[in-house]
Design an enzyme around this catalytic site. Structure first.
Site, PDB file in Angstrom:
ATOM      1  N   LEU A 185      29.407  32.435  39.118  1.00  0.00           N
ATOM      2  CA  LEU A 185      28.552  33.088  40.115  1.00  0.00           C
ATOM      3  C   LEU A 185      28.059  34.431  39.595  1.00  0.00           C
ATOM      4  CD1 LEU A 185      27.222  33.348  42.845  1.00  0.00           C
ATOM      5  CD2 LEU A 185      29.415  34.142  43.788  1.00  0.00           C
ATOM      6  N   ASP A 196      39.922  46.389  37.210  1.00  0.00           N
ATOM      7  CA  ASP A 196      41.073  45.654  37.730  1.00  0.00           C
ATOM      8  C   ASP A 196      41.087  45.817  39.247  1.00  0.00           C
ATOM      9  OD1 ASP A 196      43.479  44.562  38.459  1.00  0.00           O
ATOM     10  OD2 ASP A 196      44.725  45.954  37.308  1.00  0.00           O
ATOM     11  N   ILE A 197      40.655  44.781  39.965  1.00  0.00           N
ATOM     12  CA  ILE A 197      40.544  44.906  41.423  1.00  0.00           C
ATOM     13  C   ILE A 197      41.898  44.929  42.117  1.00  0.00           C
ATOM     14  CG2 ILE A 197      38.256  43.837  41.462  1.00  0.00           C
ATOM     15  CD1 ILE A 197      39.621  41.320  42.683  1.00  0.00           C
ATOM     16  N   ALA A 199      37.895  36.043  41.281  1.00  0.00           N
ATOM     17  CA  ALA A 199      38.877  35.180  41.944  1.00  0.00           C
ATOM     18  C   ALA A 199      39.811  34.552  40.921  1.00  0.00           C
ATOM     19  CB  ALA A 199      38.178  34.076  42.737  1.00  0.00           C
ATOM     20  N   TYR A 200      41.011  34.243  41.381  1.00  0.00           N
ATOM     21  CA  TYR A 200      41.939  33.415  40.616  1.00  0.00           C
ATOM     22  C   TYR A 200      41.656  31.983  41.058  1.00  0.00           C
ATOM     23  CZ  TYR A 200      46.382  31.695  38.684  1.00  0.00           C
ATOM     24  OH  TYR A 200      47.338  31.017  37.952  1.00  0.00           O
ATOM     25  N   THR A 242      36.132  29.989  49.883  1.00  0.00           N
ATOM     26  CA  THR A 242      36.229  28.588  49.430  1.00  0.00           C
ATOM     27  C   THR A 242      36.448  27.594  50.560  1.00  0.00           C
ATOM     28  OG1 THR A 242      37.616  27.101  48.082  1.00  0.00           O
ATOM     29  CG2 THR A 242      38.692  29.004  49.026  1.00  0.00           C
ATOM     30  N   ASP A 243      36.054  26.356  50.295  1.00  0.00           N
ATOM     31  CA  ASP A 243      36.341  25.247  51.219  1.00  0.00           C
ATOM     32  C   ASP A 243      37.832  24.936  51.288  1.00  0.00           C
ATOM     33  OD1 ASP A 243      36.146  24.405  48.497  1.00  0.00           O
ATOM     34  OD2 ASP A 243      35.996  22.318  49.128  1.00  0.00           O
ATOM     35  N   TYR A 302      46.297  28.535  46.404  1.00  0.00           N
ATOM     36  CA  TYR A 302      44.935  29.028  46.208  1.00  0.00           C
ATOM     37  C   TYR A 302      44.228  29.197  47.552  1.00  0.00           C
ATOM     38  CZ  TYR A 302      39.931  28.824  45.123  1.00  0.00           C
ATOM     39  OH  TYR A 302      38.581  29.069  45.064  1.00  0.00           O
TER      40      TYR A 302
END
Length: 292
Positions: A13, A36-37, A60-61, A101-102, A125
């Site tokens: 993305l 580093d968020i 995201a992980y 995410t779905d 997740y």
């Protein structure tokens, strides 16, 4: 020019957000090495240096199966990271877009999930992404936008489409899961949806805290794989066809449980964000043409 900070800029993305950036946006793109968020100090330092007007968190992980044992890191990136970013945005009085995410849903429905259906994630997740959503909504109730998506792929990075193309050249046949149903999403179209969301935020016209966006239509992973092979053959990306066999989820057990049905209802995003209404097969063809 409006300064926008993108995290996770090296992902699918992030790559497409850079390709589709509107003329009035001045981008600062960071990956995990540059920002580093999970560190409030790193975020504060970046905000002081960049002074963004909007933040898009595309970090995201996403290693769904690995997250089942790598819980602490998954939670740090998917939950703590958005929390710290939202806190910094609140302090700076600026809006934030959080991509989700779905996998926040359990897949027990047989009709598309609207934004008002209660989440019930099945995996680490999914749980950590939902936690991230909740932190953002709690900290920025009137100046955040959460966009849930699914089955993302692009010409950049690792994804199902590129894996299939490789395996179709290496294997004599493939078995692909046919009882998980969702909607493939070209990151290019998702990026356009996100930019429209940014504009909506800046104009103060957000009426929903959460939107769903994928490409239009539905498919199983098996359907997706069959389409990838057919389109790739037509474009000359593959030279020969191999048998693709439908298998059940139970035939291919994975550490993380995935929703059997995770089709998202996009009506609100199409209406409010003027998000692209493109059938997934048309989008797939466009992405594969880039690889040519």
């Amino acid at each position: 020019m409006i300064k926008v900070l993108i995290t996770g800029a090296d992902g699918q993305l992030g790559y497409e957000l850079q390709r589709t950036v509107p003329d009035f946006i001045a981008l600062t793109c960071t990956d995990s090495r540059e920002l580093d968020i999970t560190s409030s100090q790193a975020i504060d330092d970046s905000f002081r240096k960049i002074q963004p007007a909007v933040v898009i968190n595309a970090a995201a992980y996403t290693a769904v199966d690995k997250a089942e044992t790598d819980v602490d890191l998954a939670r740090a990136v998917n939950a703590t990271g958005p929390k710290l970013l939202a806190s910094a945005c609140k302090a700076a009085n600026i809006p934030m877009v959080q991509v989700s995410t779905d996998f926040v849903f359990d897949g027990n429905r047989s009709t598309p999930y609207s934004e008002n259906v209660a989440p019930n994630p099945l995996s680490v997740y999914g749980h950590t992404k939902l936690e991230g959503e909740q932190f953002v909504r709690d900290l920025l109730p009137d100046s955040s936008l959460i966009i849930r998506t699914a089955w993302v792929y692009s010409a950049h990075g690792n994804n199902f489409v590129k894996t299939m193309l490789r395996l179709m050249q290496e294997k004599d046949q493939l078995g692909i899961v046919s009882d998980q149903i969702g909607s493939p999403t070209w990151a290019h179209n998702l990026a356009n949806c996100v930019w429209n969301g940014v504009t909506t935020l800046l104009e103060g016209k957000v009426t929903h805290p959460v939107y769903h966006y994928t490409d239009a239509g539905t498919a199983s992973w098996y359907d997706f794989a069959v389409a990838i092979q057919k389109e790739a053959l037509n474009l000359g990306l593959l030279n020969t066809s191999i048998p693709i066999n439908p298998i059940l989820t139970s035939d291919y057990p994975t550490p993380a449980v995935r929703p059997a049905y995770s089709v998202l209802d996009k009506a609100a995003a199409w209406r409010d964000l003027q998000a692209p209404q493109v059938n997934w097969r048309v989008a797939l063809r466009a992405m594969l043409a880039e690889l040519v």
